[in-house]
Design a protein around this motif. Structure first.
Motif, PDB file in Angstrom:
ATOM      1  N   HIS A  98      43.295   9.419  71.057  1.00  0.00           N
ATOM      2  CA  HIS A  98      44.222  10.079  70.301  1.00  0.00           C
ATOM      3  C   HIS A  98      44.253   9.784  68.992  1.00  0.00           C
ATOM      4  O   HIS A  98      43.990   8.607  68.530  1.00  0.00           O
ATOM      5  N   ALA A  99      44.426  10.691  67.932  1.00  0.00           N
ATOM      6  CA  ALA A  99      44.275  10.416  66.601  1.00  0.00           C
ATOM      7  C   ALA A  99      45.742  10.394  65.984  1.00  0.00           C
ATOM      8  O   ALA A  99      46.639  11.224  66.227  1.00  0.00           O
ATOM      9  N   TYR A 100      45.737   9.224  65.123  1.00  0.00           N
ATOM     10  CA  TYR A 100      47.163   9.176  64.486  1.00  0.00           C
ATOM     11  C   TYR A 100      47.252   8.906  63.073  1.00  0.00           C
ATOM     12  O   TYR A 100      46.151   8.497  62.536  1.00  0.00           O
ATOM     13  N   THR A 133      47.154   6.143  56.444  1.00  0.00           N
ATOM     14  CA  THR A 133      45.858   5.608  57.311  1.00  0.00           C
ATOM     15  C   THR A 133      45.846   6.536  58.476  1.00  0.00           C
ATOM     16  O   THR A 133      46.968   6.860  58.930  1.00  0.00           O
ATOM     17  N   ALA A 134      44.618   6.692  58.960  1.00  0.00           N
ATOM     18  CA  ALA A 134      44.268   7.372  59.889  1.00  0.00           C
ATOM     19  C   ALA A 134      43.648   6.599  60.997  1.00  0.00           C
ATOM     20  O   ALA A 134      43.063   5.555  60.622  1.00  0.00           O
ATOM     21  N   TRP A 135      44.129   6.422  62.167  1.00  0.00           N
ATOM     22  CA  TRP A 135      43.522   5.710  63.132  1.00  0.00           C
ATOM     23  C   TRP A 135      43.586   6.253  64.613  1.00  0.00           C
ATOM     24  O   TRP A 135      43.887   7.265  64.614  1.00  0.00           O
ATOM     25  N   ASN A 164      51.162  11.603  65.558  1.00  0.00           N
ATOM     26  CA  ASN A 164      49.942  12.167  66.155  1.00  0.00           C
ATOM     27  C   ASN A 164      49.460  13.125  65.154  1.00  0.00           C
ATOM     28  O   ASN A 164      50.275  14.011  64.746  1.00  0.00           O
ATOM     29  N   LEU A 165      48.183  13.175  64.948  1.00  0.00           N
ATOM     30  CA  LEU A 165      47.711  14.453  64.151  1.00  0.00           C
ATOM     31  C   LEU A 165      48.212  15.619  64.608  1.00  0.00           C
ATOM     32  O   LEU A 165      48.259  16.631  63.774  1.00  0.00           O
TER      33      LEU A 165
END
Length: 176
Positions: A98-100, A133-135, A164-165
């Motif tokens: 998952h991209a956040y 920030t993305a994680w 979530n992206l």
């Protein structure tokens, strides 16, 4: 007039339940136009002549008054949300990860959170700008991730929220 994305922190989790129709109705009492909600996780798209700090103050006050909880929001222009989503190096749709994006109204708070979560040494985290920030995290491990645990501490709750992206893409689409 600017188009804003307003991201609410902590609704429809942990006992603060707000129906999107009620949220839209309450926020529509403010000097904002074209108010709409996106998904049930507390995302608002609106237009206003006010600046982002004023929109933040207005929405937080409205939420406290109408729904009786300690409300925090992050307000960004939709154009900035587009830039942040485009800068995210992680895929929005993956069966494994998952991209956040963690958004913040206070760059210093986000700096600290970023460093505590491993900073540049954490290969699953990237700084996108002063406010984000993305994680990424393995599916099913979001709540157990270091950044998720850290961002739930009271010190960070007041200034950060995570989406979530895919949700950011839906917010952008709703504004267009």
């Amino acid at each position: 007039m600017s188009t804003y994305a307003v991201f609410l922190r902590g609704i429809n989790v942990g006992g603060v339940n707000i129906k999107m129709a009620d949220l839209r109705e309450a926020v529509s009492t403010l000097p904002l136009e074209n108010v709409s909600t996106v998904l049930a996780s507390g995302n608002i798209v609106c237009t206003s002549d006010a600046g982002p700090d004023e929109v933040k103050t207005l929405v937080e006050g409205c939420l406290r008054m109408h729904f009786g909880y300690e409300a925090w929001v992050v307000v960004l222009t939709v154009s900035r949300v587009k830039e942040l989503a485009a800068a995210c190096p992680y895929p929005a749709d993956s069966k494994e990860l998952h991209a956040y994006i963690t958004l913040s109204s206070d760059p210093e708070v986000l700096d600290e959170l970023y460093q505590l979560a491993g900073g540049q040494d954490n290969q699953d985290q990237v700084r996108l700008g002063a406010e984000a920030t993305a994680w990424q995290v393995t599916v099913g491990e979001t709540l157990d991730s270091q950044i998720s645990k850290l961002s739930n501490k009271p010190k960070y709750k007041r200034a950060t929220t995570t989406r979530n992206l895919r949700t950011l893409h839906k917010v952008i689409a709703a504004a267009e």
